[in-house]
Design an enzyme around this catalytic site. Structure first.
Site, PDB file in Angstrom:
ATOM      1  N   HIS A 180       0.990   5.084   1.073  1.00 52.32           N
ATOM      2  CA  HIS A 180       0.363   6.110   1.906  1.00 52.32           C
ATOM      3  C   HIS A 180       0.430   7.452   1.174  1.00 52.32           C
ATOM      4  CE1 HIS A 180       0.433   3.863   5.826  1.00 52.32           C
ATOM      5  NE2 HIS A 180       1.433   3.224   5.239  1.00 52.32           N
TER       6      HIS A 180
ATOM      7  N   HIS B 250       0.849  -1.196   0.000  1.00 59.25           N
ATOM      8  CA  HIS B 250       0.000   0.000   0.000  1.00 59.25           C
ATOM      9  C   HIS B 250       0.878   1.237   0.000  1.00 59.25           C
ATOM     10  CE1 HIS B 250       0.613  -1.438   4.126  1.00 59.25           C
ATOM     11  NE2 HIS B 250       0.671  -0.166   4.497  1.00 59.25           N
TER      12      HIS B 250
HETATM   13  P1  5GP Z   1       1.610   0.208   7.403  1.00 55.60           P
HETATM   14  O1  5GP Z   1       2.090   0.468   8.819  1.00 55.60           O
HETATM   15  O2  5GP Z   1       1.407  -1.258   7.153  1.00 55.60           O
HETATM   16  O3  5GP Z   1       2.459   0.884   6.362  1.00 55.60           O
HETATM   17  O4  5GP Z   1       0.201   0.944   7.284  1.00 55.60           O
HETATM   18  C1  5GP Z   1      -1.018   0.299   7.503  1.00 55.60           C
HETATM   19  C2  5GP Z   1      -2.089   1.363   7.518  1.00 55.60           C
HETATM   20  O5  5GP Z   1      -3.344   0.732   7.380  1.00 55.60           O
HETATM   21  C3  5GP Z   1      -2.128   2.178   8.829  1.00 55.60           C
HETATM   22  O6  5GP Z   1      -1.953   3.550   8.530  1.00 55.60           O
HETATM   23  C4  5GP Z   1      -3.498   1.857   9.397  1.00 55.60           C
HETATM   24  O7  5GP Z   1      -4.118   2.971  10.017  1.00 55.60           O
HETATM   25  C5  5GP Z   1      -4.274   1.397   8.185  1.00 55.60           C
HETATM   26  N1  5GP Z   1      -5.310   0.425   8.459  1.00 55.60           N
HETATM   27  C6  5GP Z   1      -5.185  -0.714   9.188  1.00 55.60           C
HETATM   28  N2  5GP Z   1      -6.343  -1.387   9.226  1.00 55.60           N
HETATM   29  C7  5GP Z   1      -7.235  -0.653   8.494  1.00 55.60           C
HETATM   30  C8  5GP Z   1      -8.614  -0.860   8.166  1.00 55.60           C
HETATM   31  O8  5GP Z   1      -9.265  -1.836   8.554  1.00 55.60           O
HETATM   32  N3  5GP Z   1      -9.195   0.095   7.386  1.00 55.60           N
HETATM   33  C9  5GP Z   1      -8.517   1.182   6.950  1.00 55.60           C
HETATM   34  N4  5GP Z   1      -9.193   2.054   6.190  1.00 55.60           N
HETATM   35  N5  5GP Z   1      -7.211   1.393   7.233  1.00 55.60           N
HETATM   36  C10 5GP Z   1      -6.578   0.479   8.006  1.00 55.60           C
END
Ligand code: 5GP
Ligand code: ZN
Length: 137
Positions: free
Chosen positions: A101, A99
């Site tokens: 951001h 993903h």
């Molecule tokens: P990472 O730390 O893996 O780069 O980012 C994961 C992101 O996914 C975090 O910013 C977190 O807030 C978001 N996230 C986790 N679970 C969910 C969810 O169920 N729905 C949405 N919309 N975002 C999520």
């Protein structure tokens, strides 16, 4: 993947606030925004990490991220945007489905990355690390 939360969002098994969708890509609002308006761009098919993601798909994710950044500036009045992508728990990745951001930034948003630059002992140390990377390109 059956236990992947982002695959479940793609399959509409759990809700998300979608802001963009096409055949390959979905973008939705991050539920825990670093700054309000924070969005995530994902491929609809499960891929992870970046090194396992096909080049064309990776390019498409970033093209959509660019469009969302522009919309955050034009639609939300953002003064800037951070575009970032984490790989591996050591890099802060929590959801193992690639993903991007897209985080709108405002001059008064109060967020700081705690960017804490280090120094090399000397140029030899930096050059040795550069060679190790370059040998694998
Ligand atoms: P990472 O730390 O893996 O780069 O980012 C994961 C992101 O996914 C975090 O910013 C977190 O807030 C978001 N996230 C986790 N679970 C969910 C969810 O169920 N729905 C949405 N919309 N975002 C999520
Ligand atoms: Zn997935």
């Amino acid at each position: 993947m059956s236990d992947c939360i982002f695959c479940k969002i793609v399959e509409k098994q759990i809700p998300a606030t979608v802001i963009y969708e096409d055949d390959e890509v979905l973008a939705f609002m991050d539920i825990g925004p670093i700054v309000k308006g924070h969005a995530l761009v994902i491929p609809k098919r499960h891929c992870d990490p970046v090194t396992e993601t096909p080049d064309e798909l990776l390019a498409k994710l970033h093209i959509v991220a660019k469009r969302i950044a522009e919309a955050q500036m034009n639609g939300l009045g953002a003064d800037g945007v951070n575009i970032m992508q984490n790989n591996g728990a050591a890099a802060g990745q929590e959801v193992p489905h690639i993903h991007v951001h897209v985080i709108p930034r405002f001059s008064d948003d109060g967020h700081h990355w705690n960017w804490n630059p280090k120094t090399y002992d000397d140029f030899d140390e930096m050059n040795a690390l550069a060679a190790q990377i370059q040998n694998h390109l």
